[in-house]
Design an enzyme around this catalytic site. Structure first.
Site, PDB file in Angstrom:
ATOM      1  N   ASP A  33       0.820  -1.212   0.000  1.00 54.56           N
ATOM      2  CA  ASP A  33       0.000   0.000   0.000  1.00 54.56           C
ATOM      3  C   ASP A  33       0.864   1.277   0.000  1.00 54.56           C
ATOM      4  OD1 ASP A  33      -1.881   2.084   0.664  1.00 54.56           O
ATOM      5  OD2 ASP A  33      -3.197   0.537   1.477  1.00 54.56           O
ATOM      6  N   THR A  68      -7.024   4.090  -1.317  1.00 51.06           N
ATOM      7  CA  THR A  68      -6.866   2.652  -1.122  1.00 51.06           C
ATOM      8  C   THR A  68      -8.036   1.797  -1.599  1.00 51.06           C
ATOM      9  OG1 THR A  68      -5.450   3.112   0.745  1.00 51.06           O
ATOM     10  CG2 THR A  68      -6.397   0.900   0.654  1.00 51.06           C
ATOM     11  N   ASN A  89     -12.887   6.326  -0.334  1.00 49.33           N
ATOM     12  CA  ASN A  89     -12.817   5.504   0.881  1.00 49.33           C
ATOM     13  C   ASN A  89     -14.094   5.655   1.701  1.00 49.33           C
ATOM     14  OD1 ASN A  89     -10.316   4.408   0.398  1.00 49.33           O
ATOM     15  ND2 ASN A  89      -9.194   5.830   1.715  1.00 49.33           N
ATOM     16  N   ASP A 191       2.289   2.638   3.292  1.00 49.29           N
ATOM     17  CA  ASP A 191       1.285   3.706   3.360  1.00 49.29           C
ATOM     18  C   ASP A 191       1.259   4.392   4.735  1.00 49.29           C
ATOM     19  OD1 ASP A 191      -1.289   4.959   2.156  1.00 49.29           O
ATOM     20  OD2 ASP A 191      -1.953   4.160   4.078  1.00 49.29           O
ATOM     21  N   HIS A 195       2.063   8.320   5.536  1.00 54.92           N
ATOM     22  CA  HIS A 195       1.135   9.288   6.158  1.00 54.92           C
ATOM     23  C   HIS A 195       1.791   9.933   7.375  1.00 54.92           C
ATOM     24  CE1 HIS A 195      -2.538   8.665   3.924  1.00 54.92           C
ATOM     25  NE2 HIS A 195      -2.453   7.356   4.065  1.00 54.92           N
ATOM     26  N   ASP A 238      -1.296   0.547  -4.823  1.00 56.87           N
ATOM     27  CA  ASP A 238      -2.586   1.186  -5.143  1.00 56.87           C
ATOM     28  C   ASP A 238      -2.457   2.662  -5.515  1.00 56.87           C
ATOM     29  OD1 ASP A 238      -1.803   1.657  -2.508  1.00 56.87           O
ATOM     30  OD2 ASP A 238      -3.825   1.551  -1.675  1.00 56.87           O
ATOM     31  N   HIS A 239      -1.490   3.356  -4.923  1.00 56.90           N
ATOM     32  CA  HIS A 239      -1.311   4.793  -5.171  1.00 56.90           C
ATOM     33  C   HIS A 239       0.014   5.229  -4.568  1.00 56.90           C
ATOM     34  CE1 HIS A 239      -2.072   5.226  -0.944  1.00 56.90           C
ATOM     35  NE2 HIS A 239      -3.163   4.495  -1.081  1.00 56.90           N
ATOM     36  N   HIS A 336      -2.650  11.116  -0.073  1.00 54.24           N
ATOM     37  CA  HIS A 336      -2.848  10.723  -1.477  1.00 54.24           C
ATOM     38  C   HIS A 336      -4.305  10.991  -1.823  1.00 54.24           C
ATOM     39  CE1 HIS A 336      -4.508   7.062   0.343  1.00 54.24           C
ATOM     40  NE2 HIS A 336      -3.444   7.089   1.141  1.00 54.24           N
TER      41      HIS A 336
END
Ligand code: AMP
Ligand code: ZN
Ligand code: ZN
Length: 399
Positions: A33, A68, A89, A191, A195, A238-239, A336
């Site tokens: 992720d 996500t 999300n 991920d 963050h 995913d990103h 993101h």
């Protein structure tokens, strides 16, 4: 008589060669992720680098919004979020007058939210087996079908990353008749580090190194299988991730008049369902605000593929890269959800195995809707009609 024996022998050989069981291939796909495309250019990733040497290395574009749930479900279905139902999300569903949130199990486990057909269902319908671990949608009764093997996200304790590798390997070590043709594995890092500490930080570098090592373990364990030469391994995401700061914040309370709106939901982007007669008022109050894009739903640029779902409000607000449009500024360092065309949102793609080219760096970045037709091809199943195109991605495969 001699001639007849020779002919018979030839016939037996011909039949034998036609009925010889095909040496089928297995595919493992891992999503790390929030693994931005360029992490390997500034962090230590020896195992992903080795994968690039052995196979294919590329950059992949997520779908909008670069978050996500929308994107894992895009990877699974080949449909952009606008078409797969998971438009963010969290979102408001005007049909049921309910709010879907990924963190609320009562909504997350409701199959009605999930449109399209995940690859594990396409595979099962056509006699293949799939083992799927924590991928968005895999523990939900979509079309009343689960993957052949899966785990429930809400079951405690959740498997550690190492246990997930062990589970994938246990599936691959099953007897041939029980062995999944496709394994999908989800890891929620880097991920969380991105963050908390930002994409360019020592802490994120350490976590990137850790997931790289994890991929090294997986790769080594696959190499030790007696049929290792029949396993494809894909590692992607995913990103991406970009820096944010509370200073790059547009305060929604200053511009959104609650009396004009039925509902305001989600961030990056925000969907606004306006009250009848107030759409222009809401639009006009936002259209000249700096650092955000605001559109009437039907005017969203084509390249974002967003705006036909009834779960998207009639006004959509998307902040510029690194900016926030919300009621309260996040204090975290990374985020993101922005445009897929922004390099910071794009993701790493590595793949090697019998079906992939070797030492090949793709000069074209491809779009993540193409993963579904790629997996269908690798599984030898007929794909559903989706937004993905096999023709666009087939260049990474060996001839
Ligand atoms: P975000 O960074 O907000 O887009 O979401 C990342 C988070 O999604 C992860 O840290 C997980 O907590 C959550 N997540 C990812 N996959 C799943 C899943 N299959 N089921 C439930 N939650 C998930
Ligand atoms: Zn994510
Ligand atoms: Zn995230």
């Amino acid at each position: 008589m001699k001639k007849q024996v020779v002919l018979l022998g030839l016939l037996v050989l011909l039949i034998a060669s036609c009925t010889k069981p095909e040496r089928k291939h297995y595919t493992v796909i891992v999503s790390l992720d929030g693994f931005r495309w360029d992490y390997p250019t500034f962090y230590d990733t020896p195992n992903l680098d080795k994968m690039a040497e052995r196979g294919v290395s590329a950059t992949m574009l997520p779908s909008f919004p670069a978050s996500t749930f929308p994107n894992h479900y895009t990877l699974a279905t080949g449909l952009v979020p606008d078409h797969n139902g998971i438009i963010n999300n969290s979102f408001w569903n005007p049909k049921t007058q309910k709010r879907y949130t990924m963190s609320d199990s009562t909504t997350r486990y409701n199959p009605a939210y999930y449109l399209g057909e995940p690859i594990w269902i396409t595979a099962r319908k056509q006699g293949r087996k799939a083992g799927v671990l924590y991928w968005v949608g895999s523990d939900i009764a979509i079309k009343d079908t689960y993957p052949t093997y899966y785990k429930v996200w809400d079951d405690v304790p959740r498997l550690t990353f190492a246990q997930r590798i062990d589970t994938a390997m246990a599936w691959l070590n099953r007897a041939e008749a029980e062995r999944p043709d496709l394994i999908m594995l989800y890891i929620e890092e880097p991920d969380m580090a991105g963050h908390n500490f930002g994409p360019k930080s020592e802490e994120t570098g350490r976590v990137v190194h850790r997931v790289d090592s994890l991929m090294g373990v997986l790769s080594a364990q696959i190499a030790a299988l007696p049929y290792a030469d029949r396993v494809n391994l894909i590692v992607t995401s995913d990103h991406g991730m970009t820096d944010i700061s509370p200073e790059r914040f547009v305060d929604a309370t200053l511009y959104i008049n609650p009396d004009w709106c039925e509902l305001v939901d989600g961030t990056t982007p925000t969907s606004i369902f306006t009250k009848e007669g107030y759409r222009d008022s809401v639009y006009n109050a936002l259209k000249d605000v700096e650092h955000i894009h605001v559109w009437k739903k039907e005017d969203i640029p084509d390249e974002l593929n967003y705006g036909t779902s009834d779960r998207i409000g009639d006004i959509v607000v998307a902040p510029e890269l690194g900016w926030q449009f919300a009621y309260k500024a996040k204090t975290s360092k990374g985020a993101h959800g922005y445009f897929p065309q922004s390099p910071d949102m794009q993701v790493m793609f590595r793949a090697y195995g019998p079906d992939f080219k070797q030492g090949y760096t793709s000069s074209n970045s491809f779009v993540n809707v193409d993963i579904y037709p790629l997996l269908a091809h690798l599984l030898g199943v007929q794909p559903e009609k989706t937004d993905g195109e096999y023709e666009r991605i087939k260049g990474i495969l060996a001839e």
